[in-house]
Scaffold this motif. Structure first.
Motif, PDB file in Angstrom:
ATOM      1  N   PRO A  30       0.796  -1.277  -0.243  1.00 17.01           N
ATOM      2  CA  PRO A  30      -0.058  -0.046  -0.040  1.00 17.01           C
ATOM      3  C   PRO A  30       0.777   1.213   0.198  1.00 17.01           C
ATOM      4  N   LEU A  31       1.890   1.141   0.606  1.00 13.52           N
ATOM      5  CA  LEU A  31       2.986   2.321   0.773  1.00 13.52           C
ATOM      6  C   LEU A  31       3.544   2.547  -0.797  1.00 13.52           C
ATOM      7  N   SER A  34       0.969   4.118  -2.719  1.00 10.80           N
ATOM      8  CA  SER A  34       0.633   5.653  -2.182  1.00 10.80           C
ATOM      9  C   SER A  34       1.819   6.574  -2.697  1.00 10.80           C
ATOM     10  N   GLU A  35       3.035   6.047  -2.764  1.00 13.37           N
ATOM     11  CA  GLU A  35       4.239   6.930  -3.395  1.00 13.37           C
ATOM     12  C   GLU A  35       4.057   6.918  -4.823  1.00 13.37           C
ATOM     13  N   ALA A  37       1.221   6.667  -6.842  1.00  8.80           N
ATOM     14  CA  ALA A  37       0.234   7.560  -7.108  1.00  8.80           C
ATOM     15  C   ALA A  37       0.444   9.035  -6.859  1.00  8.80           C
ATOM     16  N   ALA A  38       0.973   9.318  -5.735  1.00 10.07           N
ATOM     17  CA  ALA A  38       1.681  10.779  -5.874  1.00 10.07           C
ATOM     18  C   ALA A  38       2.260  11.227  -6.873  1.00 10.07           C
ATOM     19  N   GLN A  41      -0.099  11.524  -9.848  1.00 11.53           N
ATOM     20  CA  GLN A  41      -0.928  12.814  -9.616  1.00 11.53           C
ATOM     21  C   GLN A  41      -0.227  14.043 -10.027  1.00 11.53           C
ATOM     22  N   GLU A  52      -6.569   4.768  -8.112  1.00 10.09           N
ATOM     23  CA  GLU A  52      -6.783   3.680  -7.182  1.00 10.09           C
ATOM     24  C   GLU A  52      -6.006   2.500  -7.509  1.00 10.09           C
ATOM     25  N   HIS A  53      -5.547   1.732  -6.023  1.00 10.90           N
ATOM     26  CA  HIS A  53      -4.950   0.703  -6.098  1.00 10.90           C
ATOM     27  C   HIS A  53      -5.930  -0.484  -6.204  1.00 10.90           C
ATOM     28  N   SER A  58      -3.376  -5.001  -3.871  1.00 14.02           N
ATOM     29  CA  SER A  58      -4.411  -4.277  -3.159  1.00 14.02           C
ATOM     30  C   SER A  58      -5.174  -5.095  -2.106  1.00 14.02           C
TER      31      SER A  58
END
Length: 189
Positions: A30-31, A34-35, A37-38, A41, A52-53, A58
């Protein structure tokens, strides 16, 4: 000697072309999502309506190919073509739709660490993949049946394409909503 490119030892990510293997769930995935996805984005801005993951990485506890699956929502599918340059700047190759209608697919790394699917936000593809993910997360019997199928396919198929095709009927049944009956029948309940 086989050279391995772009494997990420911190998150246990990376799968060489032509390789088909599952690994135990890694709680850092998940981390890793998140990294990434940032980064995405930041590169795509407001053109990416949501990120979305999804996919097996996931789902806590589910064995998976060590590739983070990312879904990027856009207003119109043609908007995905405007992502070619910014995604290339993040290390992604454009793979077209790979035979999946209404998708633009981007892969990161020679040994794939991430796959990003651009689809219409809120569209059928968007909803189905998230519904499938959410059911795997919330229904242990469905997750167990899916993992058993994945393990069998990983040992009996020689290509990722055949592996994916072998999962298609199960994925379709689960994401279409008939999963409770189907799973009970498959499990002999």
């Amino acid at each position: 000697m086989k050279q391995v490119h772009h494997l990420n030892p911190v998150y246990g990510l990376g799968l060489e072309q032509g390789e088909n293997r599952l690994v135990d769930y890694n709680s850092s995935w998940p981390l890793a999502f998140s990294e990434e996805a940032a980064r995405i984005q930041s590169a795509l801005g407001t053109r990416a309506l949501a990120i979305e993951h999804y996919g097996s990485t996931s789902v806590p506890g589910l064995r998976a190919k060590p590739i983070i699956d990312i879904q990027i929502g856009v207003a119109h599918i043609r908007d995905g073509l405007s992502f070619l340059e910014p995604m290339a700047g993040l290390g992604y190759d454009y793979a077209g739709d790979q035979g999946i209608p209404e998708h633009h697919i981007f892969g990161r790394g020679v040994a794939r660490t991430h796959l990003a699917h651009v689809v219409v936000f809120g569209g059928e593809q968007w909803r189905r993949s998230l519904r499938f993910r959410d059911r795997l997360r919330s229904e242990p019997d469905v997750r167990a049946a899916y993992e058993a199928l994945k393990l069998e396919l990983a040992t009996t198929t020689v290509s990722r394409g055949a592996y994916t095709a072998g999962k298609a009927a199960f994925v379709e049944r689960i994401s279409a909503g008939g999963w409770r009956w189907a799973t009970q029948m498959e499990l002999g309940l």
